[in-house]
Write a protein that holds these residues in place. Structure first.
Motif, PDB file in Angstrom:
ATOM      1  N   ARG A 155      37.152  40.156  36.070  1.00 31.62           N
ATOM      2  CA  ARG A 155      36.595  39.051  36.868  1.00 31.62           C
ATOM      3  C   ARG A 155      37.396  38.827  38.142  1.00 31.62           C
ATOM      4  O   ARG A 155      36.892  38.269  39.112  1.00 31.62           O
ATOM      5  CB  ARG A 155      36.541  37.780  36.033  1.00 31.62           C
ATOM      6  N   PRO A 159      35.932  41.456  42.434  1.00 32.57           N
ATOM      7  CA  PRO A 159      35.758  40.882  43.782  1.00 32.57           C
ATOM      8  C   PRO A 159      36.873  41.272  44.752  1.00 32.57           C
ATOM      9  O   PRO A 159      36.619  41.478  45.939  1.00 32.57           O
ATOM     10  CB  PRO A 159      35.721  39.371  43.548  1.00 32.57           C
ATOM     11  N   TYR A 163      36.289  43.367  48.132  1.00 30.55           N
ATOM     12  CA  TYR A 163      36.802  42.848  49.408  1.00 30.55           C
ATOM     13  C   TYR A 163      37.664  43.891  50.107  1.00 30.55           C
ATOM     14  O   TYR A 163      37.513  44.126  51.314  1.00 30.55           O
ATOM     15  CB  TYR A 163      37.604  41.561  49.168  1.00 30.55           C
TER      16      TYR A 163
END
Length: 179
Positions: A155, A159, A163
């Motif tokens: 989790r 991301p 990024y």
């Protein structure tokens, strides 16, 4: 009676720590080197473009892996994660090669564009260093079938890795006129 498959958990922590320290340390050292003078075996300025292309593929593979896991398709998710690791590994080879052979390129923009560039660059560099142990730990937990622990770290990992791969492309687009 069927016997359940028993997975032997392996301790990947020493390897993850060693790889992270060596990789991040080597890249840090490269930035202090001036580059190879009079290197003319090939045009090294093509390598940043290759890096951006590989980062683009990493982003696409990670995004596809995310979609696959949201659809609960673990097999497809795993394949896209391995593809992302492959393009990231190839990126690292070309990145290290470029920074070994070429002198550092300075950003030539000014004003708010320079501020934006340096914000993206600094956050990219810091999170790229963090993603090394995060991604390796995520995959190690998956290999060990530690599904709940894998989900917890993934989790954060997904991301951040998305990024880093996207901002790697943005950094290239913004600095490419100055190569």
């Amino acid at each position: 009676m069927n016997n359940p498959v028993v997975y032997k958990k392996r301790n990947y922590r020493p390897a993850i720590t060693a790889i992270s320290i060596i990789l991040i340390g080597a890249i840090g050292i490269l930035f202090g080197l001036p580059g190879v003078e009079n290197f003319d075996a090939f045009d090294v300025t093509i390598l940043p473009l290759i890096n951006a292309i590989l980062n683009s593929f990493t982003f696409i593979f990670l995004f596809s892996a995310l979609i696959a896991i949201l659809k609960r398709n673990i097999t497809v998710h795993r394949r896209f994660i391995y593809a992302a690791f492959t393009t990231t590994f190839l990126f690292l080879i070309t990145y290290v090669t470029y920074h070994f052979l070429a002198p550092s390129t300075s950003y030539g923009g000014t004003g708010w564009m320079a501020a934006l560039y340096y914000f993206i660059l600094i956050s990219h560099v810091l999170l790229a260093a963090a993603i090394v142990p995060l991604a390796l730990t995520s995959v190690a937990r998956a290999w060990n079938m530690e599904n709940e622990r894998h989900k917890k770290i993934a989790r954060w990992t997904m991301p951040i890795w998305l990024y880093v791969s996207l901002t790697g492309v943005l950094v290239y687009v913004m600095i490419s006129p100055y190569y």
